[in-house]
Design a protein around this motif. Structure first.
Motif: not given
Lengths: 267, 401
Positions: A68, A70, A89, A94, A96, A100-101, A105, A115, A167, B37, B39, B95, B98, B175-177, B179-180, B182-183
């Motif tokens: 993906l 990531i 894309r 995906y 996850p 992971s969240v 929130f 979303m 989602r 949000l 963090k 980034r 470490r 903020a929420f997710d 990785e998603y 980015a995907a």
């Protein structure tokens, strides 16, 4: 497009790459110079349901995340439906891992599903009735429509997982990548999720899931991909999911008795 | 005096400060919510401290070029530049090495601030004479605020809020997710940088009123305050803006109402007061509500357990349970159930059986999720659904006295 693929070293004439929803060549991903995935090739069959199987820390999730984009690989190419990932894309969804969240929130179930429509909505597009209707339809497909207005933290683990699946459904993708969708969920959720995944397959979509429960592999999936840093076996379940390949993948970590039992169930 | 201040009747300067502080508070509250949000609230502390060297260098450059060292747009441009460098340092450290982000923040914050203080001292010994005023950027100084200064805050604040509105969707997704996000193709790193850039803009325009040490309070406290009142991100953003704006307005008014009250610190204290009120009084997440909820819950648990014990002909031993049952007229002083108590006990036991079926039946999943051992089944299912369940349970049975 052909040029791009050629530049990235993928032979555009290779029919398996052209036709495959997800083709990975020579993928190596490492964290702090320790490869989590080493030189892996993967060709997912169109319309298949593929389980990625391997012991803990074998690089299953990493493989998915690299597919993906990531995580950034050290080497290797990913093509999606024969073209580079970045151009495709919109065709990938995906799901996850739930952990992971942050579930505290401030967002409702319906907002999370919306979303999935973010590409369609763009930056400034208003959320209209048809978007809400579509999100509700996706919630309906995972049996969560009664929960649309709940704050996500009020849901059980299984319900949260189904919201994540809804989602992904909202994206109307052709390829679905799921990271341990059945981890720590209740029986009702497991049934609901597998029903949705099978309906996706029926509709000609392709499903790839990281899976940890060896007992349900043959019931749920038609293809397997066995990995332990390196690829160890891949193919249709009845060919690639055998006592030998499991032994090769898990080594001493899986008791021989357990392998025999699974092999026995396979017939 | 305070009333005059609140109604903007304390003169030109006080009015300018009040309007500027309100706009700044709103912009900071709105922008800070996304940082909160995500963090990464503390990043704002590093950004704000990293403005100091820029302010000083801008002053020196402007004086060297023969201009007025205290030209506000020039100083703000300098502060933005060094804040951006500080931000890139944190990003690079996190980034490429470490180091964890908190360590990177600590390093950048202290080094930039220390360098800034050294430059301040150098400027004081330069003998330029008109250096006075730069220290004002530490804690804000509103005494000599000009119309042009207020205009910078108004225009800068409005531009920031506008950009936040444009970027709100990707920022919330990240903020929420992350990785998603980015995907689905959201450029997570660039969205993060944009968010930090907006925080930097708020910091820079806030230098004049609250100063670089305290601006972090306006970025963090309003979102935390707003979070008490809503479970929806869009509302938290708006409420945070309102809380920040209110703190700015009240703080400016209070500080104008008496001599020698510093504006920035008073704004921060008012902001904290709003936070404290929310912490105590917010309906769902507030402390008071939580205590009351727990007490009520405890009472219901005791009554329910007592009723189930009565229904099964067991003795109720726990004094608190007995007291509650007696007070409700469900049990006599000698521990025997009253008429009403027997009826309620029978109902409690029957409801338990009904819930048992509901929870075993997947078609009732949404209802079953609301089971907590206490909820009356009538509040979840319709009469018809309950009748259907009762048919499966069979006829009711009496509770003997």
């Amino acid at each position: 497009m052909v040029e791009l693929a050629a530049k990235q070293g993928v032979r555009p004439t290779d029919p398996s790459v052209q036709a495959s929803p997800l083709a990975i060549r020579g993928l190596t991903v490492s964290y702090n110079q320790k490869p989590a995935v080493f030189s892996v090739d993967m060709t997912v069959q169109l319309g298949s349901m593929t389980a990625i199987i391997g012991p803990n820390g074998a690089g299953k999730s990493t493989l998915l995340k690299a597919a993906l984009g990531i995580v950034r690989p050290v080497s290797g190419q990913v093509t999606v439906f024969g073209r580079p990932l970045e151009k495709q894309r919109a065709r990938i969804a995906y799901v996850p891992q739930r952990a992971s969240v942050d579930w505290d929130f401030p967002t409702r179930v319906i907002d999370v599903v919306l979303m999935g429509l973010s590409r369609e909505l763009g930056l400034l597009g208003r959320v209209r009735m048809r978007h809400i209707a579509k999100a509700m339809d996706c919630l309906n497909r995972v049996g969560m429509h009664d929960f649309a207005d709940r704050q996500i933290g009020q849901l059980s683990g299984g319900q949260q997982q189904r919201v994540f699946l809804a989602r992904a459904l909202a994206q109307d993708a052709d390829l679905y990548l799921l990271d341990e969708p059945f981890a720590g969920v209740d029986a009702a959720t497991e049934k609901a999720i597998i029903a949705v995944l099978k309906s996706l397959k029926q509709a000609g979509k392709t499903v790839v899931a990281v899976h940890h429960d060896l007992a349900t592999v043959t019931d749920y999936f038609d293809h397997v991909f066995l990995i332990n840093t390196r690829k160890l076996a891949a193919g249709p379940v009845d060919e690639a999911f055998t006592a030998e390949t499991l032994q090769a993948t898990y080594g001493g970590r899986l008791a021989t008795a357990q392998i025999d039992q699974i092999a026995g169930a396979l017939g | 005096m305070l009333w005059d201040a609140l109604t903007l009747q304390l003169g030109y300067n006080a009015t300018l400060v009040a309007i500027g502080a309100t706009l700044l508070g709103f912009a900071a509250g709105v922008t800070g919510t996304f940082l909160f949000l995500r963090k990464r609230a503390l990043v704002s502390d590093a950004i704000s401290h990293a403005t100091l060297p820029g302010v000083c260098i801008a002053f020196m450059v402007m004086v060297a070029l023969g201009g007025d060292g205290r030209n506000l747009p020039g100083l703000l441009a300098g502060s933005a530049l060094s804040a951006w460098v500080g931000l890139l340092c944190i990003n690079g450290l996190t980034r490429r090495t470490r180091l964890a982000e908190d360590a990177a923040i600590g390093a950048v914050l202290s080094v930039f601030f220390g360098f800034g203080v050294v430059l301040l001292t150098v400027i004081q010994t330069m003998g330029v004479g008109r250096q006075a005023g730069l220290e004002g950027f530490l804690l804000g100084s509103t005494a000599g605020m000009l119309f042009a200064d207020a205009l910078i805050i108004a225009v800068g604040g409005a531009a920031t809020v506008l950009l936040v509105m444009i970027l709100r969707r990707p920022m919330l997704m990240v903020a929420f997710d992350a990785e998603y996000a980015a995907a689905t193709g959201v450029p997570v790193h660039r969205v993060d940088l944009a968010m930090m850039g907006l925080v930097m803009a708020v910091t820079v325009i806030g230098l004049k009123i609250v100063g670089l040490i305290l601006i972090v309070a306006l970025l963090i406290i309003p979102p935390v305050t707003a979070r008490f009142w809503s479970d929806r991100a869009d509302r938290v953003v708006l409420l945070s803006g309102i809380a920040g704006g209110l703190a700015g307005y009240l703080g400016a008014a209070v500080s104008a109402s008496a001599p020698n009250l510093p504006t920035g610190p008073i704004i921060v204290l008012i902001s904290f007061a709003l936070f404290a009120l929310s912490l105590l009084l917010a309906p769902a997440r507030g402390v008071l509500a939580a205590v009351l909820r727990h007490r009520r819950f405890q009472r219901r648990v005791h009554v329910r357990q007592g009723l189930l014990a009565l229904a099964q002909g067991q003795e109720v031993y726990e004094p608190y349970t007995r007291r509650l049952l007696r007070r409700a007229g469900l049990m006599r002083a000698d521990g025997v159930a009253t008429e009403a108590g027997r009826a309620r006990a029978a109902k409690a036991l029957r409801d338990e059986r009904r819930w048992g079926l509901v929870r075993a039946d997947q078609t009732h999943e949404a209802a079953a999720a609301q089971y907590d051992g206490l909820r009356d089944i009538e509040t979840v299912l319709t009469r018809d659904q309950i009748d259907e369940i009762d048919r499966r349970i069979g006829p009711p049975h009496e509770v003997r006295a």
